[in-house]
Design a protein around this motif. Structure first.
Motif, mmCIF file in Angstrom:
data_model
loop_
_atom_site.group_PDB
_atom_site.id
_atom_site.type_symbol
_atom_site.label_atom_id
_atom_site.label_comp_id
_atom_site.label_asym_id
_atom_site.label_seq_id
_atom_site.Cartn_x
_atom_site.Cartn_y
_atom_site.Cartn_z
ATOM 1 N N PHE A 179 15.702 48.809 143.433
ATOM 2 C CA PHE A 179 15.400 48.012 144.709
ATOM 3 C C PHE A 179 13.695 47.813 144.869
ATOM 4 N N LEU A 180 13.015 48.503 143.819
ATOM 5 C CA LEU A 180 11.552 48.323 144.145
ATOM 6 C C LEU A 180 11.244 46.846 143.564
ATOM 7 N N ALA A 181 10.142 46.152 144.370
ATOM 8 C CA ALA A 181 9.919 44.834 144.048
ATOM 9 C C ALA A 181 9.183 44.754 143.007
ATOM 10 N N GLU A 182 9.078 43.794 142.078
ATOM 11 C CA GLU A 182 8.469 43.461 140.855
ATOM 12 C C GLU A 182 6.798 43.323 141.200
ATOM 13 N N GLY A 183 6.014 43.402 140.176
ATOM 14 C CA GLY A 183 4.644 43.480 140.203
ATOM 15 C C GLY A 183 3.876 44.619 140.896
ATOM 16 N N LYS A 184 2.915 44.727 140.857
ATOM 17 C CA LYS A 184 2.079 45.647 141.360
ATOM 18 C C LYS A 184 2.053 46.039 142.897
ATOM 19 N N LEU A 185 2.474 47.195 143.052
ATOM 20 C CA LEU A 185 2.906 47.695 144.327
ATOM 21 C C LEU A 185 1.777 48.885 144.762
ATOM 22 N N PHE A 186 1.867 48.884 146.261
ATOM 23 C CA PHE A 186 0.775 50.164 146.756
ATOM 24 C C PHE A 186 1.837 50.976 147.764
ATOM 25 N N TYR A 187 1.962 52.147 147.732
ATOM 26 C CA TYR A 187 2.779 52.992 148.659
ATOM 27 C C TYR A 187 1.931 53.329 149.922
ATOM 28 N N TYR A 188 0.723 53.708 149.533
ATOM 29 C CA TYR A 188 0.012 54.503 150.423
ATOM 30 C C TYR A 188 -1.398 53.678 150.802
ATOM 31 N N ASN A 189 -1.918 53.916 152.059
ATOM 32 C CA ASN A 189 -3.324 53.753 152.529
ATOM 33 C C ASN A 189 -4.128 54.748 152.316
ATOM 34 N N ILE A 190 -4.433 54.862 150.940
ATOM 35 C CA ILE A 190 -5.481 56.389 150.474
ATOM 36 C C ILE A 190 -6.717 56.564 151.454
ATOM 37 N N PRO A 191 -7.545 55.633 151.794
ATOM 38 C CA PRO A 191 -8.668 56.087 152.840
ATOM 39 C C PRO A 191 -7.974 56.459 154.126
ATOM 40 N N GLU A 192 -7.043 55.944 154.542
ATOM 41 C CA GLU A 192 -6.296 56.388 155.846
ATOM 42 C C GLU A 192 -5.750 57.879 155.668
ATOM 43 N N LEU A 193 -5.218 58.214 154.481
ATOM 44 C CA LEU A 193 -4.814 59.584 154.008
ATOM 45 C C LEU A 193 -5.871 60.531 154.122
ATOM 46 N N ILE A 194 -7.033 60.060 153.481
ATOM 47 C CA ILE A 194 -8.088 61.001 153.537
ATOM 48 C C ILE A 194 -8.741 61.243 154.811
ATOM 49 N N SER A 195 -8.814 60.120 155.607
ATOM 50 C CA SER A 195 -9.711 60.396 157.047
ATOM 51 C C SER A 195 -8.910 60.660 158.200
ATOM 52 N N ASN A 196 -7.639 60.693 158.062
ATOM 53 C CA ASN A 196 -6.548 61.067 159.103
ATOM 54 C C ASN A 196 -6.420 62.265 159.540
ATOM 55 N N GLU A 197 -6.818 62.909 160.820
ATOM 56 C CA GLU A 197 -6.821 64.405 160.987
ATOM 57 C C GLU A 197 -5.429 65.215 161.006
ATOM 58 N N LYS A 198 -4.475 64.221 161.105
ATOM 59 C CA LYS A 198 -3.137 64.556 160.982
ATOM 60 C C LYS A 198 -2.457 64.790 159.590
ATOM 61 N N THR A 199 -3.432 64.470 158.698
ATOM 62 C CA THR A 199 -3.098 64.504 157.054
ATOM 63 C C THR A 199 -4.030 65.300 156.528
ATOM 64 N N GLN A 200 -3.365 65.947 155.319
ATOM 65 C CA GLN A 200 -4.352 66.559 154.411
ATOM 66 C C GLN A 200 -3.789 66.156 153.049
ATOM 67 N N LEU A 201 -4.769 65.358 152.534
ATOM 68 C CA LEU A 201 -4.613 64.907 151.209
ATOM 69 C C LEU A 201 -5.263 65.905 150.214
ATOM 70 N N LEU A 202 -4.666 66.405 149.398
ATOM 71 C CA LEU A 202 -5.203 67.299 148.335
ATOM 72 C C LEU A 202 -5.281 66.600 146.953
ATOM 73 N N VAL A 203 -6.366 67.321 146.090
ATOM 74 C CA VAL A 203 -6.371 66.902 144.560
ATOM 75 C C VAL A 203 -6.413 68.194 144.122
ATOM 76 N N ALA A 204 -5.736 68.204 142.810
ATOM 77 C CA ALA A 204 -5.877 69.456 141.967
ATOM 78 C C ALA A 204 -6.705 69.054 140.659
ATOM 79 N N THR A 205 -7.685 69.975 140.263
ATOM 80 C CA THR A 205 -8.693 69.691 139.607
ATOM 81 C C THR A 205 -8.723 70.882 138.314
ATOM 82 N N ILE A 206 -8.987 70.330 136.964
ATOM 83 C CA ILE A 206 -9.257 71.337 136.079
ATOM 84 C C ILE A 206 -10.532 70.939 135.372
ATOM 85 N N ASN A 207 -11.498 71.796 135.561
ATOM 86 C CA ASN A 207 -12.938 71.544 134.990
ATOM 87 C C ASN A 207 -13.785 70.144 135.854
ATOM 88 N N ASN A 208 -13.204 70.131 137.177
ATOM 89 C CA ASN A 208 -13.841 69.257 137.874
ATOM 90 C C ASN A 208 -13.103 67.818 137.873
#
Length: 153
Positions: free
Chosen positions: A34-63
């Motif tokens: 049921f996913l549409a064709e073409g390039k899709l975007f699920y998330y508003n990433i800047p909003e996830l980063i800045s929203n105080e009710k959301t914690q977006l994490l990244v895992a890093t190895i060697n930065n």
């Protein structure tokens, strides 16, 4: 393997997080006709980063970012035991680093953040045919609750 570090995402991570988002979509396309064709975007990433009710994490190895995940505090239905819950999303691990329990490290930090924000329940959605993800979530303590069904008409 080198040491995995978990940290909050910031706007400097935007480009890699956009790549991770496309990785999530690429992984889910075979699972969901049921996913549409073409390039899709699920998330508003800047909003996830800045929203105080959301914690977006990244895992890093060697930065170098290798994985991501977020928890968003949401109001529960009035008939649920807990008035709020944490919704888990955007769990992605670069293919080269899968099977090393990096998603469990992210989930543990997301759980900790949710508890620190007075939340006692986590929820997430996963495709029923994504057995590897289901097993990983079950190892972390999640249990199946509802099955969402659909049909094309």
């Amino acid at each position: 393997m080198n040491q995995v570090s978990i940290r909050p995402a910031n706007l400097n991570d935007l480009q890699i997080l956009l790549e991770f988002e496309q990785g999530v979509i690429k992984a889910e396309r075979p699972l969901d006709p049921f996913l549409a064709e073409g390039k899709l975007f699920y998330y508003n990433i800047p909003e996830l980063i800045s929203n105080e009710k959301t914690q977006l994490l990244v895992a890093t190895i060697n930065n170098i970012p290798v994985a991501s995940g977020y928890v968003r505090l949401e109001k529960s239905k009035v008939y649920h035991k807990n008035s709020t819950h944490g919704y888990i999303g955007f769990i992605f691990v670069k293919e080269k680093y899968r099977g090393k329990k990096i998603s469990s490290l992210i989930l543990a930090d997301l759980k900790k953040w949710a508890k620190e924000n007075n939340t006692n329940e986590l929820r997430l959605d996963v495709y029923t045919n994504n057995t590897a993800a289901i097993k990983a979530y079950e190892r972390f303590g999640f249990t199946k609750s509802l099955v969402n069904m659909r049909t094309e008409i």
